[in-house]
Write a protein that holds these residues in place. Structure first.
Motif, short mmCIF file in Angstrom:
data_model
loop_
_atom_site.label_atom_id
_atom_site.label_comp_id
_atom_site.label_asym_id
_atom_site.label_seq_id
_atom_site.Cartn_x
_atom_site.Cartn_y
_atom_site.Cartn_z
N ILE A 189 0.84 -1.20 0.00
CA ILE A 189 0.00 0.00 0.00
C ILE A 189 0.87 1.25 0.00
CG2 ILE A 189 -1.62 1.31 1.44
CD1 ILE A 189 -2.92 -1.37 2.14
N GLN A 190 2.00 1.20 0.72
CA GLN A 190 2.96 2.31 0.69
C GLN A 190 3.43 2.56 -0.73
OE1 GLN A 190 5.76 2.39 4.46
NE2 GLN A 190 5.84 0.43 3.49
N LYS A 191 3.79 1.47 -1.44
CA LYS A 191 4.32 1.60 -2.79
C LYS A 191 3.29 2.18 -3.75
CE LYS A 191 7.75 -2.09 -2.42
NZ LYS A 191 8.23 -3.38 -2.97
N LEU A 192 2.01 1.97 -3.44
CA LEU A 192 0.93 2.49 -4.29
C LEU A 192 0.64 3.96 -4.01
CD1 LEU A 192 -1.47 -0.58 -4.09
CD2 LEU A 192 -0.22 0.19 -6.12
N GLY A 193 1.29 4.53 -3.00
CA GLY A 193 1.13 5.95 -2.73
C GLY A 193 0.20 6.29 -1.59
N TYR A 194 -0.32 5.29 -0.88
CA TYR A 194 -1.18 5.56 0.27
C TYR A 194 -0.30 5.93 1.46
CZ TYR A 194 -4.95 3.35 -2.37
OH TYR A 194 -5.88 3.03 -3.33
N ASP A 195 -0.75 6.93 2.21
CA ASP A 195 0.11 7.48 3.26
C ASP A 195 -0.75 7.96 4.42
OD1 ASP A 195 1.91 8.97 4.80
OD2 ASP A 195 2.98 9.71 3.05
N PRO A 196 -0.36 7.63 5.67
CA PRO A 196 -1.09 8.17 6.82
C PRO A 196 -1.12 9.69 6.85
CG PRO A 196 0.41 6.42 7.50
CD PRO A 196 0.74 6.72 6.07
N ALA A 197 -0.12 10.33 6.25
CA ALA A 197 -0.08 11.80 6.23
C ALA A 197 -1.26 12.39 5.49
CB ALA A 197 1.23 12.28 5.61
N ASN A 198 -1.83 11.62 4.56
CA ASN A 198 -3.00 12.09 3.81
C ASN A 198 -4.32 11.63 4.44
OD1 ASN A 198 -1.29 13.15 1.73
ND2 ASN A 198 -1.04 11.07 0.95
N GLY A 199 -4.23 10.80 5.47
CA GLY A 199 -5.44 10.26 6.08
C GLY A 199 -6.21 11.31 6.87
N PRO A 200 -7.51 11.11 7.04
CA PRO A 200 -8.33 12.08 7.76
C PRO A 200 -7.86 12.36 9.18
CG PRO A 200 -9.73 10.63 6.49
CD PRO A 200 -8.34 10.07 6.38
N GLU A 201 -7.30 11.36 9.86
CA GLU A 201 -6.86 11.59 11.24
C GLU A 201 -5.79 12.67 11.31
OE1 GLU A 201 -9.00 7.88 11.16
OE2 GLU A 201 -7.33 8.59 9.94
#
Length: 296
Positions: free
Chosen positions: A145-157
């Motif tokens: 998921i990291q490699k696909l560009g998903y990042d906690p920094a972009n998450g709503p929290e």
């Protein structure tokens, strides 16, 4: 992987180590589902999140932004501790330095795929062989998921937390970092190994699996979220009870208690908790409370 991806989406306590991809030139509109529970002097908004997102989804606007701005308090699943504390807790709970190496505990037909997946993610054998099975499953879910560009920094929290800090709003956690890891650690060894094996089985499908989940979330489709996430837990009742049902009941109790105090609160938890049978909304029925969908 659907079970492990669900685990990933249901628990916020994940290594915040993903690399942020460049933001797209044009933001994509997203209208995630939002509910409200209210009486004469108390209003509680319920907002479902996906903890890791790609950049460029425009969700913090319209009804969500209005509800947040009206609220005096932000409530998250967990108030994230500092990195040093996280590392200390993970080291103490997610690894088994004296136990049998994890590679040896896996059935022979899974060992090669497990080692390759960890090596592809840059995790050394000395680390992954000492992981507890649940942590290995979550790590394997996160790496692609990291490699696909998903990042906690972009998450709503992260976004909501920064907005609350800027506005001087207090932020409250329903759980602790230790407690969230303890949900996984409390699973039986059989359930943990089944979680790891299912992750390895479905790793090639992670892009489609997580993409479908995010699409359902972004279009305000809780039925789609439930289909993609919660239904995958039917084959693992123990995991479903620990990660979903028990926590939904606890949070419904928290909401019911908070309804006895005046004020407006914005609660943001994983979208799977607000979707499907046994959701937080369903559990509120035990307290004669009803959550109403907010229209955009």
């Amino acid at each position: 992987m659907k079970i492990a991806a669900t685990a990933l989406a249901l628990l916020l306590a994940l290594p915040a180590c993903a690399q942020q991809a460049p933001a797209p030139a044009t933001a994509q509109d997203a209208d995630p589902a939002l509910w409200v529970v209210k009486d004469r002097d108390t209003t509680i908004y319920l907002f479902g999140t996906v903890h890791v997102l790609k950049p460029g989804l425009s969700w913090f606007d319209e009804a969500v932004k209005t509800a947040f701005d009206q609220s005096q308090t932000l409530v998250l699943e967990m108030v994230e501790p500092d990195a040093a504390t996280q590392q200390k807790v993970v080291a103490a709970t997610a690894f088994d330095p004296a136990g049998t190496p994890l590679t040896q505990r896996l059935p022979p037909n899974y060992r090669g795929a497990f080692a390759r997946a960890m090596n592809d993610g840059g995790v050394p054998a000395a680390a992954y062989d000492r992981m507890r099975p649940w942590f290995a499953a979550v790590t394997l879910s996160l790496l692609p998921i990291q490699k696909l560009g998903y990042d906690p920094a972009n998450g709503p929290e992260k976004v909501l937390g920064a907005a609350a800090k800027a506005a001087g709003k207090p932020v409250v956690g329903l759980e602790t970092f230790e407690g969230q890891l303890g949900v996984f650690g409390g699973l039986s060894q059989n359930a943990q190994m089944a979680l790891l094996e299912s992750t390895l089985d479905e790793l090639p499908k992670v892009d489609a699996t997580f993409g479908t989940l995010v699409d359902a979330w972004a279009t305000g489709n809780p039925a789609g979220v439930a289909k993609e996430m919660n239904e995958s837990l039917k084959d693992s009742p123990e995991v479903a009870k620990a990660l979903l049902t028990d926590r939904n009941k606890q949070w419904a109790g928290w909401i019911a208690k908070r309804m006895t105090q005046p004020g407006t609160v914005f609660v943001a938890v994983g979208a799977g908790h607000l979707a499907g049978v046994g959701s937080v909304q369903d559990q509120l029925g035990a307290y004669r409370l009803k959550a109403v969908r907010v229209k955009y």
